[in-house]
Design a protein around this motif. Structure first.
Motif, mmCIF file in Angstrom:
data_model
loop_
_atom_site.group_PDB
_atom_site.id
_atom_site.type_symbol
_atom_site.label_atom_id
_atom_site.label_comp_id
_atom_site.label_asym_id
_atom_site.label_seq_id
_atom_site.Cartn_x
_atom_site.Cartn_y
_atom_site.Cartn_z
ATOM 1 N N MET A 244 -7.112 45.114 16.772
ATOM 2 C CA MET A 244 -7.726 46.104 15.888
ATOM 3 C C MET A 244 -6.753 46.613 14.835
ATOM 4 O O MET A 244 -7.060 46.630 13.640
ATOM 5 C CB MET A 244 -8.266 47.259 16.728
ATOM 6 N N TYR A 245 -5.578 47.071 15.258
ATOM 7 C CA TYR A 245 -4.607 47.618 14.305
ATOM 8 C C TYR A 245 -3.749 46.528 13.669
ATOM 9 O O TYR A 245 -3.217 46.709 12.571
ATOM 10 C CB TYR A 245 -3.701 48.640 14.987
ATOM 11 N N GLY A 246 -3.613 45.387 14.330
ATOM 12 C CA GLY A 246 -2.797 44.299 13.790
ATOM 13 C C GLY A 246 -3.522 43.454 12.763
ATOM 14 O O GLY A 246 -2.881 42.725 12.002
ATOM 15 N N GLY A 247 -4.855 43.514 12.745
ATOM 16 C CA GLY A 247 -5.615 42.745 11.766
ATOM 17 C C GLY A 247 -5.582 41.249 12.010
ATOM 18 O O GLY A 247 -5.668 40.456 11.066
ATOM 19 N N THR A 248 -5.463 40.844 13.284
ATOM 20 C CA THR A 248 -5.320 39.435 13.599
ATOM 21 C C THR A 248 -6.261 39.003 14.719
ATOM 22 O O THR A 248 -6.822 39.824 15.433
ATOM 23 C CB THR A 248 -3.872 39.117 14.034
ATOM 24 N N LEU A 249 -6.384 37.675 14.851
ATOM 25 C CA LEU A 249 -7.066 37.034 15.969
ATOM 26 C C LEU A 249 -6.032 36.287 16.793
ATOM 27 O O LEU A 249 -5.140 35.625 16.242
ATOM 28 C CB LEU A 249 -8.102 36.022 15.470
ATOM 29 N N TRP A 250 -6.157 36.369 18.121
ATOM 30 C CA TRP A 250 -5.277 35.645 19.026
ATOM 31 C C TRP A 250 -6.109 34.821 19.988
ATOM 32 O O TRP A 250 -7.298 35.110 20.206
ATOM 33 C CB TRP A 250 -4.398 36.625 19.815
ATOM 34 N N THR A 251 -5.482 33.806 20.566
ATOM 35 C CA THR A 251 -6.118 33.025 21.614
ATOM 36 C C THR A 251 -5.323 33.143 22.907
ATOM 37 O O THR A 251 -4.098 33.323 22.895
ATOM 38 C CB THR A 251 -6.221 31.534 21.245
ATOM 39 N N VAL A 263 -0.614 32.389 25.083
ATOM 40 C CA VAL A 263 -1.241 33.120 23.982
ATOM 41 C C VAL A 263 -0.610 32.714 22.656
ATOM 42 O O VAL A 263 0.563 32.326 22.598
ATOM 43 C CB VAL A 263 -1.130 34.651 24.186
ATOM 44 N N ALA A 264 -1.403 32.801 21.592
ATOM 45 C CA ALA A 264 -0.918 32.446 20.257
ATOM 46 C C ALA A 264 -1.757 33.162 19.220
ATOM 47 O O ALA A 264 -2.956 33.393 19.417
ATOM 48 C CB ALA A 264 -0.995 30.935 20.037
ATOM 49 N N GLN A 265 -1.125 33.504 18.098
ATOM 50 C CA GLN A 265 -1.885 34.071 16.985
ATOM 51 C C GLN A 265 -2.654 32.943 16.307
ATOM 52 O O GLN A 265 -2.109 31.880 16.014
ATOM 53 C CB GLN A 265 -0.971 34.758 15.984
ATOM 54 N N ALA A 266 -3.946 33.199 16.042
ATOM 55 C CA ALA A 266 -4.807 32.151 15.486
ATOM 56 C C ALA A 266 -5.239 32.435 14.050
ATOM 57 O O ALA A 266 -5.568 31.496 13.319
ATOM 58 C CB ALA A 266 -6.046 31.983 16.356
ATOM 59 N N TYR A 267 -5.256 33.704 13.647
ATOM 60 C CA TYR A 267 -5.722 34.022 12.291
ATOM 61 C C TYR A 267 -5.251 35.416 11.913
ATOM 62 O O TYR A 267 -5.177 36.307 12.767
ATOM 63 C CB TYR A 267 -7.256 33.964 12.202
ATOM 64 N N ASP A 268 -4.932 35.585 10.616
ATOM 65 C CA ASP A 268 -4.523 36.884 10.069
ATOM 66 C C ASP A 268 -5.500 37.246 8.953
ATOM 67 O O ASP A 268 -5.660 36.488 7.987
ATOM 68 C CB ASP A 268 -3.096 36.795 9.532
#
Length: 391
Positions: A244-251, A263-268
């Motif tokens: 929510m506050y980071g503005g990102t999607l993770w998997t 886990v990994a960041q998938a989208y910003d």
């Protein structure tokens, strides 16, 4: 002003018998805060606090578009939050921020008979999920760092599990991995002390396992992961998380050989100048993902057909401030975006944006609740129209 006078009612019919409506949505609502009204320059004066569940015709081609055909009152201090269907949509579960209870609606009864289930070990009830065998329900309790497990048939509370990280909000269950994952979001009283991890429970035993950090920033990252959902039929299992506050999607990807997640960041969303990602949805075959961002308000469509953990943006469709939950029709024609987040100024428009999924455009706005000084807090369609979209 009496708000009820603005809500035309037609009692005595079940959802199978509505004659004039074509698509009916169910929304729990509350009175807008004075601050929210001020930020929207809404001409409706603040009224005494009111809560309820409105059944509204949201078909933009219907002559009764925007008409409230049934209004189900709720206690004004309940702070009803989300509505979740069980697997066959015979029951709807309504969580509450204000009282330690869960309300269960019988969707097959004439007047949607509602049972109140006391859950004294759960403060600030957020999300509901179900076991793959449909026997148990799970409620995340953001105010008590716990998850409550109940029996679907009897609604009896079976156990309360204190989870590994505070402020559990998002909740997702994987049968293939035998894991329940919960996000660590924010302190309910002031939305502060934001979390940065998701925590895990072994579903079959209730054993509390470890946590997974879903942020690239140094701790405390303050990114507030909020929702989590497993991609339908993905093998191995994989879940998406909104920060929510980071503005990102993770998997969170299940590794069977390790019996653990990676886990990994998938989208910003920063490149889109979009912030506060909230809800996640998937189509039946797991080829499309839909994500809302509340500020300034969009519905984003992603293609995940090539590689499930690498989303490719297809389109971002403007909605309104506070874009939050979405209801989808079974025929894949429409998405209905509910625009309000916790009565927060600047993120509580109160309208429902109607999106034509074929053209990828917003085609109408349903402003009935907004014009009455009310905020819809979540939205689902009645069962004959509603697509669960991975939930």
């Amino acid at each position: 002003m009496r708000i009820r006078s603005l809500l035309p009612l037609a009692f005595g019919l079940c959802f199978h018998g509505w004659a004039s409506a074509e698509i009916l949505a169910m929304m729990n609502y509350e009175t807008k805060s004075p601050e929210s009204l001020k930020s929207l320059k809404n001409p409706v004066a603040p009224a005494a606090r009111k809560e309820g569940i409105a059944i509204v015709d949201v078909d933009p081609h219907s002559k009764s578009f925007g008409k409230i055909v049934k209004d189900i009152p709720l206690p004004a201090d309940l702070v009803a939050h989300h509505i979740f269907y069980n697997h066959d949509m015979s029951k709807a579960y309504v969580t509450a921020l204000g009282k330690p209870e869960l309300r269960v609606m019988d969707m097959k009864s004439k007047d949607y008979a509602m049972q109140t289930v006391s859950i004294p070990t759960c403060n600030v009830g957020e999300d509901v999920a179900f076991s793959p065998d449909h026997k148990h329900w799970y409620v995340s309790c953001m105010g008590t760092q716990s998850m409550v497990v109940g029996d679907v048939q009897t609604n009896k509370v079976l156990s309360t599990i204190k989870v590994a990280a505070p402020y559990p909000h998002g909740l997702a269950v994987s049968g293939a991995a035998d894991r329940t994952l919960l996000t660590s979001t924010v302190r309910a009283s002031d939305l502060g002390d934001a979390g940065e991890v998701i925590s895990a429970v072994e579903t079959s035993t209730g054993k509390v396992l470890g946590t997974y950090k879903v942020s690239k920033k140094a701790s405390p990252a303050g990114e507030a992961p909020v929702e989590i959902l497993f991609v339908p039929n993905a093998r191995p299992a994989i879940a998406y998380v909104t920060n929510m506050y980071g503005g990102t999607l993770w998997t969170a990807s299940w590794k069977p050989e390790k019996k653990d997640f990676e886990v990994a960041q998938a989208y910003d969303f920063a490149d889109l100048k979009a912030g506060v990602p909230l809800e996640i949805y998937f189509n039946k075959n797991g080829s499309r993902m839909y994500v809302t961002t509340a500020k300034p308000g969009h519905l984003h469509i992603f293609d995940i057909s090539s590689k499930v953990g690498e989303p490719k943006l297809v389109k971002s469709i403007p909605a309104a401030e506070g874009a939050h939950h979405v209801a989808f029709t079974k025929d894949g024609k429409y998405a209905f975006v509910q625009n309000a987040l916790l009565n927060l100024p600047g993120m509580s428009d109160g309208a429902v944006t109607v999106v034509d999924l074929q053209s990828g455009t917003a085609v109408a706005s349903m402003d009935t609740l907004k014009n009455a000084g009310l905020n819809p807090n979540s939205i689902v369609l009645l069962p004959q129209w509603n697509d669960l979209m991975g939930h």
